[in-house]
Design a protein around this motif. Structure first.
Motif, PDB file in Angstrom:
ATOM      1  N   MET A   3      -2.803  -7.259  -6.010  1.00 53.80           N
ATOM      2  CA  MET A   3      -3.679  -6.116  -5.738  1.00 53.80           C
ATOM      3  C   MET A   3      -2.906  -4.804  -5.904  1.00 53.80           C
ATOM      4  O   MET A   3      -1.726  -4.731  -5.607  1.00 53.80           O
ATOM      5  CB  MET A   3      -4.233  -6.209  -4.309  1.00 53.80           C
ATOM      6  CG  MET A   3      -5.176  -5.061  -3.945  1.00 53.80           C
ATOM      7  SD  MET A   3      -5.757  -5.101  -2.235  1.00 53.80           S
ATOM      8  CE  MET A   3      -6.806  -6.551  -2.314  1.00 53.80           C
ATOM      9  N   ILE A   4      -3.602  -3.786  -6.378  1.00 53.35           N
ATOM     10  CA  ILE A   4      -3.012  -2.460  -6.512  1.00 53.35           C
ATOM     11  C   ILE A   4      -2.630  -1.932  -5.135  1.00 53.35           C
ATOM     12  O   ILE A   4      -3.380  -2.084  -4.165  1.00 53.35           O
ATOM     13  CB  ILE A   4      -4.008  -1.495  -7.189  1.00 53.35           C
ATOM     14  CG1 ILE A   4      -4.271  -1.938  -8.636  1.00 53.35           C
ATOM     15  CG2 ILE A   4      -3.500  -0.064  -7.145  1.00 53.35           C
ATOM     16  CD1 ILE A   4      -5.390  -1.188  -9.311  1.00 53.35           C
ATOM     17  N   LYS A   5      -1.468  -1.300  -5.067  1.00 55.62           N
ATOM     18  CA  LYS A   5      -1.002  -0.722  -3.811  1.00 55.62           C
ATOM     19  C   LYS A   5      -0.707   0.761  -4.034  1.00 55.62           C
ATOM     20  O   LYS A   5      -0.083   1.129  -5.028  1.00 55.62           O
ATOM     21  CB  LYS A   5       0.248  -1.455  -3.328  1.00 55.62           C
ATOM     22  CG  LYS A   5       0.750  -1.025  -1.950  1.00 55.62           C
ATOM     23  CD  LYS A   5       1.973  -1.834  -1.528  1.00 55.62           C
ATOM     24  CE  LYS A   5       1.610  -3.273  -1.202  1.00 55.62           C
ATOM     25  NZ  LYS A   5       2.762  -3.997  -0.584  1.00 55.62           N
ATOM     26  N   VAL A   6      -1.187   1.606  -3.116  1.00 56.83           N
ATOM     27  CA  VAL A   6      -0.959   3.047  -3.186  1.00 56.83           C
ATOM     28  C   VAL A   6      -0.193   3.477  -1.945  1.00 56.83           C
ATOM     29  O   VAL A   6      -0.622   3.206  -0.819  1.00 56.83           O
ATOM     30  CB  VAL A   6      -2.283   3.838  -3.264  1.00 56.83           C
ATOM     31  CG1 VAL A   6      -1.990   5.335  -3.384  1.00 56.83           C
ATOM     32  CG2 VAL A   6      -3.142   3.367  -4.405  1.00 56.83           C
TER      33      VAL A   6
ATOM     34  N   TYR B 263      -7.858  -2.060  -3.604  1.00 53.57           N
ATOM     35  CA  TYR B 263      -6.483  -1.580  -3.474  1.00 53.57           C
ATOM     36  C   TYR B 263      -6.075  -1.605  -2.016  1.00 53.57           C
ATOM     37  O   TYR B 263      -6.910  -1.613  -1.104  1.00 53.57           O
ATOM     38  CB  TYR B 263      -6.347  -0.159  -4.031  1.00 53.57           C
ATOM     39  CG  TYR B 263      -7.150   0.883  -3.287  1.00 53.57           C
ATOM     40  CD1 TYR B 263      -6.560   1.683  -2.298  1.00 53.57           C
ATOM     41  CD2 TYR B 263      -8.508   1.088  -3.562  1.00 53.57           C
ATOM     42  CE1 TYR B 263      -7.287   2.642  -1.621  1.00 53.57           C
ATOM     43  CE2 TYR B 263      -9.238   2.040  -2.886  1.00 53.57           C
ATOM     44  CZ  TYR B 263      -8.635   2.819  -1.918  1.00 53.57           C
ATOM     45  OH  TYR B 263      -9.369   3.764  -1.244  1.00 53.57           O
ATOM     46  N   GLU B 264      -4.780  -1.606  -1.817  1.00 54.04           N
ATOM     47  CA  GLU B 264      -4.207  -1.509  -0.475  1.00 54.04           C
ATOM     48  C   GLU B 264      -3.505  -0.165  -0.367  1.00 54.04           C
ATOM     49  O   GLU B 264      -2.760   0.230  -1.267  1.00 54.04           O
ATOM     50  CB  GLU B 264      -3.197  -2.640  -0.253  1.00 54.04           C
ATOM     51  CG  GLU B 264      -2.456  -2.557   1.072  1.00 54.04           C
ATOM     52  CD  GLU B 264      -1.322  -3.569   1.175  1.00 54.04           C
ATOM     53  OE1 GLU B 264      -0.550  -3.469   2.144  1.00 54.04           O
ATOM     54  OE2 GLU B 264      -1.216  -4.440   0.291  1.00 54.04           O
ATOM     55  N   SER B 265      -3.749   0.540   0.718  1.00 51.90           N
ATOM     56  CA  SER B 265      -3.067   1.814   0.915  1.00 51.90           C
ATOM     57  C   SER B 265      -1.993   1.655   1.992  1.00 51.90           C
ATOM     58  O   SER B 265      -2.228   1.029   3.025  1.00 51.90           O
ATOM     59  CB  SER B 265      -4.050   2.918   1.303  1.00 51.90           C
ATOM     60  OG  SER B 265      -4.715   2.605   2.506  1.00 51.90           O
ATOM     61  N   VAL B 266      -0.831   2.198   1.696  1.00 55.20           N
ATOM     62  CA  VAL B 266       0.277   2.217   2.653  1.00 55.20           C
ATOM     63  C   VAL B 266       0.401   3.660   3.123  1.00 55.20           C
ATOM     64  O   VAL B 266       0.894   4.523   2.395  1.00 55.20           O
ATOM     65  CB  VAL B 266       1.586   1.735   2.013  1.00 55.20           C
ATOM     66  CG1 VAL B 266       2.712   1.754   3.041  1.00 55.20           C
ATOM     67  CG2 VAL B 266       1.411   0.343   1.418  1.00 55.20           C
ATOM     68  N   ASP B 267      -0.103   3.921   4.317  1.00 56.21           N
ATOM     69  CA  ASP B 267      -0.220   5.298   4.796  1.00 56.21           C
ATOM     70  C   ASP B 267       1.151   5.877   5.127  1.00 56.21           C
ATOM     71  O   ASP B 267       1.892   5.334   5.941  1.00 56.21           O
ATOM     72  CB  ASP B 267      -1.121   5.333   6.033  1.00 56.21           C
ATOM     73  CG  ASP B 267      -1.484   6.753   6.427  1.00 56.21           C
ATOM     74  OD1 ASP B 267      -1.719   7.578   5.530  1.00 56.21           O
ATOM     75  OD2 ASP B 267      -1.543   7.034   7.638  1.00 56.21           O
ATOM     76  N   MET B 268       1.491   6.958   4.468  1.00 58.82           N
ATOM     77  CA  MET B 268       2.709   7.695   4.809  1.00 58.82           C
ATOM     78  C   MET B 268       2.516   9.156   4.436  1.00 58.82           C
ATOM     79  O   MET B 268       1.859   9.478   3.442  1.00 58.82           O
ATOM     80  CB  MET B 268       3.949   7.112   4.136  1.00 58.82           C
ATOM     81  CG  MET B 268       3.888   6.991   2.634  1.00 58.82           C
ATOM     82  SD  MET B 268       5.475   6.413   1.922  1.00 58.82           S
ATOM     83  CE  MET B 268       5.639   4.781   2.613  1.00 58.82           C
TER      84      MET B 268
ATOM     85  N   LEU C  94       2.220   4.303  -7.084  1.00 52.99           N
ATOM     86  CA  LEU C  94       1.288   3.203  -7.321  1.00 52.99           C
ATOM     87  C   LEU C  94       2.056   1.992  -7.810  1.00 52.99           C
ATOM     88  O   LEU C  94       2.938   2.116  -8.669  1.00 52.99           O
ATOM     89  CB  LEU C  94       0.231   3.606  -8.344  1.00 52.99           C
ATOM     90  CG  LEU C  94      -0.796   2.520  -8.692  1.00 52.99           C
ATOM     91  CD1 LEU C  94      -2.217   3.080  -8.646  1.00 52.99           C
ATOM     92  CD2 LEU C  94      -0.522   1.924 -10.077  1.00 52.99           C
ATOM     93  N   VAL C  95       1.737   0.832  -7.241  1.00 56.57           N
ATOM     94  CA  VAL C  95       2.300  -0.431  -7.690  1.00 56.57           C
ATOM     95  C   VAL C  95       1.148  -1.324  -8.140  1.00 56.57           C
ATOM     96  O   VAL C  95       0.208  -1.573  -7.371  1.00 56.57           O
ATOM     97  CB  VAL C  95       3.111  -1.129  -6.580  1.00 56.57           C
ATOM     98  CG1 VAL C  95       3.629  -2.479  -7.064  1.00 56.57           C
ATOM     99  CG2 VAL C  95       4.259  -0.240  -6.112  1.00 56.57           C
ATOM    100  N   ASP C  96       1.211  -1.783  -9.371  1.00 53.30           N
ATOM    101  CA  ASP C  96       0.184  -2.664  -9.918  1.00 53.30           C
ATOM    102  C   ASP C  96       0.902  -3.804 -10.637  1.00 53.30           C
ATOM    103  O   ASP C  96       1.324  -3.659 -11.786  1.00 53.30           O
ATOM    104  CB  ASP C  96      -0.722  -1.897 -10.884  1.00 53.30           C
ATOM    105  CG  ASP C  96      -1.879  -2.752 -11.390  1.00 53.30           C
ATOM    106  OD1 ASP C  96      -2.110  -3.837 -10.821  1.00 53.30           O
ATOM    107  OD2 ASP C  96      -2.556  -2.317 -12.348  1.00 53.30           O
TER     108      ASP C  96
END
Length: 205
Positions: A1-4, A26-31, A55-57
Motif C-alpha cells: 500500500m502507498i504510504k505518505v 494509502y496509509e498516512s504516517v502523521d508527522m 511517498l513510498v510506493d
C-alpha cells in the motif's frame, strides 16, 4: 500500500488530496514539519532533507511534493488530474511552476509568521511577502477570469498545489479582495469533495 509521511495540514495534504481524488488506498504516517520524527535516522534514510512529504510506493521512495503529484497522476490517474496532450500537460506545469517559483516563498513566509510569531508577526517580513504576492497575483487573477480551474477544463494537480499554497497567505492576513477570481478558486479547492473527505478523516470522522 502507498504510504505518505507528513501531516494533512502540511504539504503532505496536497499529496493526500490527490490520493483521495484518485480513489487510491494509502496509509498516512502523521508527522509535523521540523519535528523530531523528521530528523530521525529512520526517516532521513527515506528523505535525506528531513522535510515532508515523502511517498513510498513499493520500492519507490519519492520526496518533493510536485514530483510526487506528477508520479501519482502518471502512474494511477488514467487522465484524471492531468491532461491529454503535451501542450495541455505543459500548461498544467506552467501554472504549477509559476506559483511555485514566484509565489510559494512569500506565501510560506506569511504562514510561518502566522504560526510561529506568538501573535507578533515581523511586519518587515509581512510587507515584503505582501509586495511579492501583489506583484505576481494579477496574472493569476487574469488567468482565472471565467475559468473554474487554473488550466484546462478539469481539476488538476496544478489546482491542488497552487490553491493550497495560496491558502497560506490568507491565514497570515493577506487581503484577497482585489483578486476575487483567485479567492473563489482557492475556496473551490478547499471545498472540493475529495478535500472534504480528507478533512473528515483528519478529524477522525
Amino acid at each position: 500500500m502507498i504510504k505518505v509521511y507528513g501531516s494533512v495540514f502540511s504539504r503532505a495534504g496536497m499529496v493526500m488530496l490527490a490520493l483521495e481524488e484518485l480513489g487510491l488506498e494509502y496509509e498516512s504516517v502523521d508527522m509535523l514539519p521540523r519535528s523530531e520524527q523528521t530528523q530521525s535516522d529512520e526517516y532521513r534514510a527515506l528523505n535525506p532533507t528531513g522535510k515532508i512529504p515523502t511517498l513510498v510506493d513499493g520500492d519507490l521512495v519519492l520526496f518533493e511534493t510536485q514530483a510526487i503529484l506528477y508520479y501519482l497522476v502518471r502512474q494511477y490517474g488514467e487522465g484524471r488530474l492531468w491532461a491529454q496532450t503535451p501542450a495541455a500537460e505543459a500548461d498544467i506545469l506552467r501554472w504549477s511552476l509559476y506559483i511555485s517559483n514566484q509565489m510559494e516563498v512569500p506565501a510560506l513566509d506569511m504562514l510561518i509568521q502566522f504560526k510561529f510569531s506568538n501573535g507578533n508577526p515581523d511586519q518587515t517580513v509581512i510587507e515584503r511577502a505582501t509586495a511579492e504576492l501583489t506583484r505576481f497575483m494579477p496574472l493569476l487573477e487574469q488567468q482565472l477570469d471565467g475559468r473554474e480551474w487554473i488550466s484546462g477544463e478539469q481539476f488538476s494537480i496544478a489546482d491542488i498545489h497552487g490553491a493550497l499554497v495560496l491558502s497560506w497567505p490568507k491565514l497570515g492576513g493577506f487581503d484577497y479582495s482585489a483578486y476575487p477570481n483567485v479567492h473563489r478558486w482557492i475556496k473551490s479547492v478547499l471545498s472540493h469533495p475529495a478535500q472534504k473527505r480528507l478533512m473528515e478523516k483528519a478529524k477522525g470522522g
